[in-house]
Design a protein around this motif. Structure first.
Motif, short mmCIF file in Angstrom:
data_model
loop_
_atom_site.label_atom_id
_atom_site.label_comp_id
_atom_site.label_asym_id
_atom_site.label_seq_id
_atom_site.Cartn_x
_atom_site.Cartn_y
_atom_site.Cartn_z
N MET A 1 -7.53 -6.69 -1.09
CA MET A 1 -8.27 -5.57 -0.50
C MET A 1 -9.16 -6.04 0.65
SD MET A 1 -7.42 -2.71 -1.89
CE MET A 1 -5.74 -3.39 -1.86
N ILE A 2 -9.85 -7.15 0.46
CA ILE A 2 -10.74 -7.65 1.52
C ILE A 2 -9.93 -8.03 2.75
CG2 ILE A 2 -12.30 -9.53 2.15
CD1 ILE A 2 -13.27 -9.51 -0.76
N TYR A 3 -8.81 -8.72 2.53
CA TYR A 3 -7.95 -9.10 3.65
C TYR A 3 -7.38 -7.86 4.35
CZ TYR A 3 -3.92 -10.85 6.21
OH TYR A 3 -3.01 -11.12 7.20
N GLY A 4 -6.92 -6.89 3.58
CA GLY A 4 -6.31 -5.70 4.16
C GLY A 4 -7.28 -4.86 4.96
N TRP A 5 -8.47 -4.62 4.41
CA TRP A 5 -9.43 -3.76 5.11
C TRP A 5 -10.05 -4.43 6.32
CZ3 TRP A 5 -9.56 1.23 4.65
CH2 TRP A 5 -9.15 1.84 3.47
N ILE A 6 -10.10 -5.76 6.32
CA ILE A 6 -10.66 -6.47 7.48
C ILE A 6 -9.63 -6.61 8.59
CG2 ILE A 6 -11.54 -8.70 8.27
CD1 ILE A 6 -12.99 -8.99 5.63
N ASN A 7 -8.39 -6.97 8.23
CA ASN A 7 -7.38 -7.28 9.25
C ASN A 7 -6.45 -6.11 9.55
OD1 ASN A 7 -7.68 -10.38 9.67
ND2 ASN A 7 -7.71 -10.11 7.46
N GLU B 1 1.63 -4.69 0.36
CA GLU B 1 1.14 -3.41 0.87
C GLU B 1 0.02 -3.55 1.89
OE1 GLU B 1 0.06 -0.94 -2.37
OE2 GLU B 1 2.11 -0.70 -3.11
N VAL B 2 -0.65 -4.70 1.92
CA VAL B 2 -1.78 -4.86 2.84
C VAL B 2 -1.34 -5.49 4.16
CG1 VAL B 2 -3.36 -5.10 0.90
CG2 VAL B 2 -2.43 -7.15 1.95
N ASN B 3 -0.07 -5.85 4.29
CA ASN B 3 0.42 -6.47 5.53
C ASN B 3 0.98 -5.40 6.47
OD1 ASN B 3 -0.19 -9.12 4.80
ND2 ASN B 3 1.68 -9.29 3.60
#
Length: 225
Positions: free
Chosen positions: A115-121, A223-225
């Protein structure tokens, strides 16, 4: 009886006044390094075969946009859960994966990192993912609420799924084995056959659950990429 039954899942149970139950989590690591010190053997080749198969499958789920080596995180997760699930099937060995202390720590840590990686990047992608394509405007607030709730409960579902499956099988084996004293001698072989069948089923569950947790974690990461 219930206290004795559930005491097998009690991490405070001690041996010689030493609380060493959680050491079982690290027992599997003792069997891994020896393959690196000998000429390649069947064990080493079988280990590499499983690792390559998992790598190819996780790589396909993550897609071409994933970082090189990212699959090894999930391969390590698979083997870690696999070892602990299997070790819990041996007598007098504490099953660490039957506790939310371990399972929730693993799932919550991975979910937070995703979640942190997805929302930041990829914040725009994360917003788009919350509203499926073609959703009517009037339903958008409800879809955002539903997607948010389903996203938040993911680490809990991962942890509870593994914990519940480990506890259920072990409790059933313990309940059946505790009835052995009251069984007539000529019916004991039936109980033994049932126990063997349940132990085989639990071995399959140990493999399946470690695979399911790894696959779901991979899907959540993709899903975060």
């Amino acid at each position: 009886m219930m206290n004795n039954l559930f005491s097998i899942f009690d991490p405070s149970t001690n041996l010689f006044n030493l609380s060493i139950n959680w050491i079982s989590t690290l027992i599997g690591l003792m069997f891994i390094p020896y393959s690196f010190w000998f000429i390649p053997n069947r064990h080493n080749m079988f280990w590499n075969f499983i690792s390559i198969k998992l790598h190819n499958e996780f790589k396909m789920l993550l897609g071409n946009s994933s970082f090189n080596g990212s699959t090894f995180i999930f391969i390590s997760l698979f083997f870690f859960i696999f070892f602990n699930n299997f070790l819990g099937l041996f007598p007098y060995i504490f099953t660490s994966t039957s506790h939310l202390n371990l399972t929730l720590s693993l799932s919550l840590t991975m979910w937070l990192s995703f979640m942190i990686y997805g929302w930041i990047n990829n914040s725009q992608h994360m917003f788009i993912h919350m509203i499926p394509q073609g959703t009517p405007s009037i339903l958008m607030p409800f879809m955002v609420m539903i997607e948010t709730i389903s996203n938040v409960i993911r680490p809990g579902t991962l942890a509870v799924r593994l914990t519940a499956n480990m506890i259920a099988g072990h409790l059933l084996l313990t309940l059946l084995s505790s009835t052995g004293n009251s069984f007539p001698n000529h019916l004991l072989f039936i109980l033994i056959i049932i126990q063997i069948m349940l132990l085989t089923l639990e071995s399959a569950v140990a493999i399946i659950q470690s695979y399911v947790i790894s696959i779901l974690s991979t899907l959540y990461s993709s899903e975060v990429n």
